[in-house]
Write a protein that holds these residues in place. Structure first.
Motif, PDB file in Angstrom:
ATOM      1  N   TYR A 256       0.856  -1.185   0.000  1.00 26.64           N
ATOM      2  CA  TYR A 256       0.000   0.000   0.000  1.00 26.64           C
ATOM      3  C   TYR A 256       0.896   1.240   0.000  1.00 26.64           C
ATOM      4  N   SER A 257       0.553   2.183  -0.865  1.00 21.19           N
ATOM      5  CA  SER A 257       1.327   3.425  -0.951  1.00 21.19           C
ATOM      6  C   SER A 257       0.369   4.564  -1.260  1.00 21.19           C
ATOM      7  N   GLY A 258       0.009   5.316  -0.246  1.00 19.83           N
ATOM      8  CA  GLY A 258      -0.918   6.419  -0.423  1.00 19.83           C
ATOM      9  C   GLY A 258      -0.400   7.444  -1.416  1.00 19.83           C
ATOM     10  N   GLY A 259      -1.251   7.851  -2.357  1.00 16.97           N
ATOM     11  CA  GLY A 259      -0.869   8.824  -3.370  1.00 16.97           C
ATOM     12  C   GLY A 259      -0.425   8.211  -4.669  1.00 16.97           C
ATOM     13  N   ALA A 260       0.031   6.942  -4.647  1.00 19.71           N
ATOM     14  CA  ALA A 260       0.397   6.265  -5.884  1.00 19.71           C
ATOM     15  C   ALA A 260      -0.873   5.849  -6.627  1.00 19.71           C
ATOM     16  N   GLN A 261      -0.732   5.597  -7.935  1.00 19.20           N
ATOM     17  CA  GLN A 261      -1.900   5.163  -8.682  1.00 19.20           C
ATOM     18  C   GLN A 261      -2.437   3.855  -8.096  1.00 19.20           C
ATOM     19  N   GLY A 262      -3.712   3.850  -7.754  1.00 24.38           N
ATOM     20  CA  GLY A 262      -4.299   2.677  -7.126  1.00 24.38           C
ATOM     21  C   GLY A 262      -3.803   2.440  -5.720  1.00 24.38           C
ATOM     22  N   TYR A 594      -2.517  -2.346 -20.590  1.00 24.16           N
ATOM     23  CA  TYR A 594      -3.829  -2.223 -19.946  1.00 24.16           C
ATOM     24  C   TYR A 594      -3.750  -2.637 -18.478  1.00 24.16           C
ATOM     25  N   GLN A 595      -4.792  -2.314 -17.746  1.00 26.15           N
ATOM     26  CA  GLN A 595      -4.927  -2.697 -16.341  1.00 26.15           C
ATOM     27  C   GLN A 595      -6.299  -3.337 -16.121  1.00 26.15           C
ATOM     28  N   GLN A 596      -6.341  -4.342 -15.260  1.00 26.40           N
ATOM     29  CA  GLN A 596      -7.623  -4.909 -14.829  1.00 26.40           C
ATOM     30  C   GLN A 596      -8.148  -4.192 -13.590  1.00 26.40           C
ATOM     31  N   ILE A 597      -7.224  -3.757 -12.741  1.00 29.69           N
ATOM     32  CA  ILE A 597      -7.549  -2.981 -11.545  1.00 29.69           C
ATOM     33  C   ILE A 597      -6.594  -1.800 -11.502  1.00 29.69           C
ATOM     34  N   LEU A 598      -7.097  -0.634 -11.178  1.00 25.38           N
ATOM     35  CA  LEU A 598      -6.298   0.582 -11.193  1.00 25.38           C
ATOM     36  C   LEU A 598      -5.008   0.412 -10.393  1.00 25.38           C
ATOM     37  N   GLY A 599      -3.879   0.703 -11.054  1.00 19.19           N
ATOM     38  CA  GLY A 599      -2.569   0.659 -10.400  1.00 19.19           C
ATOM     39  C   GLY A 599      -1.838  -0.656 -10.563  1.00 19.19           C
ATOM     40  N   TYR A 600      -2.520  -1.703 -11.010  1.00 17.36           N
ATOM     41  CA  TYR A 600      -1.902  -3.026 -11.121  1.00 17.36           C
ATOM     42  C   TYR A 600      -1.583  -3.345 -12.581  1.00 17.36           C
ATOM     43  N   GLY A 601      -0.365  -3.818 -12.831  1.00 26.65           N
ATOM     44  CA  GLY A 601       0.078  -4.082 -14.183  1.00 26.65           C
ATOM     45  C   GLY A 601      -0.339  -5.442 -14.701  1.00 26.65           C
ATOM     46  N   THR A 602      -0.205  -5.611 -16.006  1.00 31.38           N
ATOM     47  CA  THR A 602      -0.472  -6.883 -16.667  1.00 31.38           C
ATOM     48  C   THR A 602       0.671  -7.163 -17.632  1.00 31.38           C
ATOM     49  N   PRO A 603       0.882  -8.433 -18.015  1.00 31.46           N
ATOM     50  CA  PRO A 603       1.992  -8.755 -18.916  1.00 31.46           C
ATOM     51  C   PRO A 603       1.788  -8.176 -20.303  1.00 31.46           C
ATOM     52  N   GLY A 604       2.876  -7.739 -20.913  1.00 29.51           N
ATOM     53  CA  GLY A 604       2.848  -7.325 -22.304  1.00 29.51           C
ATOM     54  C   GLY A 604       2.982  -8.541 -23.203  1.00 29.51           C
TER      55      GLY A 604
END
Length: 615
Positions: A256-262, A594-604
């Motif tokens: 958890y990181s307040g202020g970061a995306q997601g 793309y992202q499935q949930i804000l702030g979380y990455g997905t594989p290219g």
């Protein structure tokens, strides 16, 4: 003796003697009389009034899914969310209902985690190596399966043993230093059958927190899955069967990181998850096979442990025991009744909850082309009292090419152990909310399926409408309280066409309009989604498929909008001979970001290659 010891002992007994192999329904044409096990009446797909999607073993192999989550995502009406690839917490929602309102069964045993906030099942670790089929029953199914089935049921069946003594071994390597492999051995004869399998995966992974936001630390994942299934054919066509599925997984995740995306960024966090599920059953047919009796004892246990910078930061464990009897009596060709009783005992972190249930189902077939189904169920929860749900459904086949189906049903979900025992101390409370009530729903759907006379073309459309009341959510005045409601309606469409003997295309599309009681759009739920699969298998050793997945815009929990995305995957297989096969997969062919949930990455753009040996 503990439940775990008893379950493993039962499995050892069940697989110690090989049994005769039963013909797999999945070998039939997908338009043929496939049996829907989740209906509890062993109805064919043409007799079930509810909308149901069946993902067969052939589908799993053709699209080369490693995880059941990806397979379920292709069913119309289903939405998934995952906090980053490779072990990120993953949820499944049906027709807009929450993940806690999706009942998940493995070989008929509920596997939702009683220790989580809403009692939902985490799909992140479920490997497909031992899965034979997945059924997705949409709409409230509480009359059939009790609590948690407000949105629908995901019923997972593990693989049945094959005739003779056979086995297989596979190994694959892919992007992110991913290694996956497994082996199985199975056998069947007139006395009994058994199947043992093991699979595992290890990967360096990607950053759970999106690397586009400056998160460079990869989050590794590894998992081991063991499966055992076996049975013994007894005199008078009776059958004793045992199944066990075990998974041990470890996944790194970010902080958890307040202020970061997601509100998520790189961090040294690890979660360990251990899951055990299984059952022991006895099937006893009487009265010339007209009266079938099923006695089942099932058990599931999930333990979760989190570590931060190497130190334990969280531990939770929940288990569930099921004691079930179901009798199904075929009165005559027109009338069938089914009735039964269940007891469910759940516990989580020292708290307990019990439910005693009675249910009855009735099937009427006045003519071969028409099937009526009705049911009623009463669940008596030790904490919240009694709840009764009802269901009616009909399926009419006016011609061999047309099926018209419709259903109306009620659903309910008892508050989870966490929700009913949580004390919000920072809210100034000294005890849990004593006024908490079960969530309830009412829904109907109607649809029509059409198929050409030669079976080469099929299409269907279903309209659904569902109202859910007394939704439980967090409140600063009461901790957890019944403060929300949801209204959802939409359309599911599918179509398939066999263009030639070696080329076919299938697709589906879902539109969901889901709002809370204040008219606000539900978060993390796309209004539009769909899939297209092009399969090709020309004469010769090569076959393959192209899968196109579309997920529309979604509302984030912070009020912003998450952009929609389209992903293209490729799979291919090459049979060197009858025993050896090479296969490969390319994911995210066009490297969509793309992202499935804000702030979380997905594989290219990524992929893997593998080899499979059958003997």
């Amino acid at each position: 003796m503990s439940y775990k010891t008893a379950l493993l002992s039962a499995a050892a007994l069940g697989i110690s003697v090989p049994v005769f192999a039963q013909v797999s329904e999945l070998e039939e044409n997908r338009l043929g009389p496939v049996i829907v096990e989740g209906s509890r009446l062993d109805q064919t797909a043409a007799e079930v009034g509810s909308s149901v999607s069946i993902i067969s073993e052939e589908d799993l192999e053709k699209l080369d899914y490693d995880f059941a989550l990806d397979a379920v995502a292709t069913a119309p009406g289903v939405t998934i969310n995952q906090n980053g690839a490779f072990g990120g917490s993953a949820s499944v929602r049906i027709r807009g209902a929450s993940s806690g309102q999706t009942l998940v069964l493995v070989d008929g045993v509920p596997v939702g985690d009683p220790s989580t906030t809403d009692g939902s099942f985490n799909f992140a670790f479920l490997d497909t190596a031992s899965v034979e089929r997945i059924e997705v029953l949409k709409g409230p199914q509480s009359t059939l399966w009790g609590s948690d089935a407000i949105g629908g049921v995901v019923s997972i069946t593990t693989k049945e043993p094959e005739t003779g003594l056979v086995g297989s071994v596979f190994a694959e390597y892919g992007s992110f230093n991913t290694l996956r492999g497994g082996a199985s051995v199975e056998g069947a004869n007139d006395t009994g059958d058994f199947r043992l399998s093991a699979s595992g995966i290890s990967t360096d992974g990607i950053s759970k927190a999106d690397e586009d936001n400056g998160n460079t630390e990869d989050d590794a994942y590894e998992s081991t899955t063991l499966s055992a299934k076996g049975g013994l054919n007894l005199p008078s066509k009776a059958r004793l069967e045992a199944t066990v599925l075990y998974n041990d997984a470890e996944s790194e995740y970010d902080s958890y990181s307040g202020g970061a995306q997601g509100n998520v960024a790189d961090g040294d966090q690890v979660t360990q998850n251990e899951t055990l599920a299984g059952n022991l059953s006895l099937q006893l047919p009487l009265l010339d096979d007209r009266f079938d009796n099923l006695f089942l004892v099932g058990y599931s246990d999930i333990a979760r442990e989190n570590f931060t910078n190497g130190a334990q930061s969280y531990f939770a464990e929940g288990d569930r025991s099921i004691f079930r009897y179901q009798g199904t009596f075929e009165i005559n060709d027109l009338n069938t009744v089914s009735f039964g009783a269940e007891r469910e005992e759940t516990s989580a972190n020292g708290e307990n909850a019990d439910t005693d249930s009675l249910f009855a189902l009735y099937e009427l077939k006045p003519v071969d082309s028409l099937t009526f189904t009705a049911g009623v169920r009463n669940d008596d929860d030790s904490r919240f009292g009694s709840e009764t749900t009802a269901r009616v459904a009909a399926a009419w086949n006016p011609t061999d090419q047309v099926t018209i189906r419709s259903s109306w049903a009620q659903g309910f979900k008892a508050p989870s152990i966490f929700q009913s025992t949580y004390i919000c101390t920072f809210c100034g409370l000294t005890e849990p909310n004593s006024n908490l009530k079960p969530e309830t729903s009412e829904a109907f759907d109607i649809g029509v399926d059409w198929r050409s006379a030669d079976g080469g073309l099929q299409a269907g459309i279903t309209y659904f409408n569902q109202d859910t009341e007394n939704l439980i959510d967090f409140s600063f005045t009461a901790g957890y309280d019944n403060i929300a409601e949801v209204k959802s309606q939409g359309v599911e469409v599918f179509a398939g066409y066999v263009l030639t003997d070696w080329l076919s295309v299938n697709g589906n599309y879902t539109f969901i309009d889901a709002e809370d009681g204040n008219g606000n759009e539900l978060s993390r739920l796309p209004e539009q989604s769909g899939n297209v699969t092009v399969s090709f298998a020309p004469d010769g050793p090569f076959s393959g498929a192209v899968l196109i997945r579309y997920n529309g815009d979604e509302a984030n929990t912070n009020g912003t909008t998450l952009d929609g995305w389209t992903r293209v995957d490729l799979t291919g297989r090459y049979a060197l001979n009858e025993s050896v096969e090479l296969y490969g997969r390319v994911e995210n062919l066009f490297d969509d970001d793309y992202q499935q949930i804000l702030g979380y990455g997905t594989p290219g753009l990524s992929g893997s290659v593998g080899i499979r040996l059958r003997y």
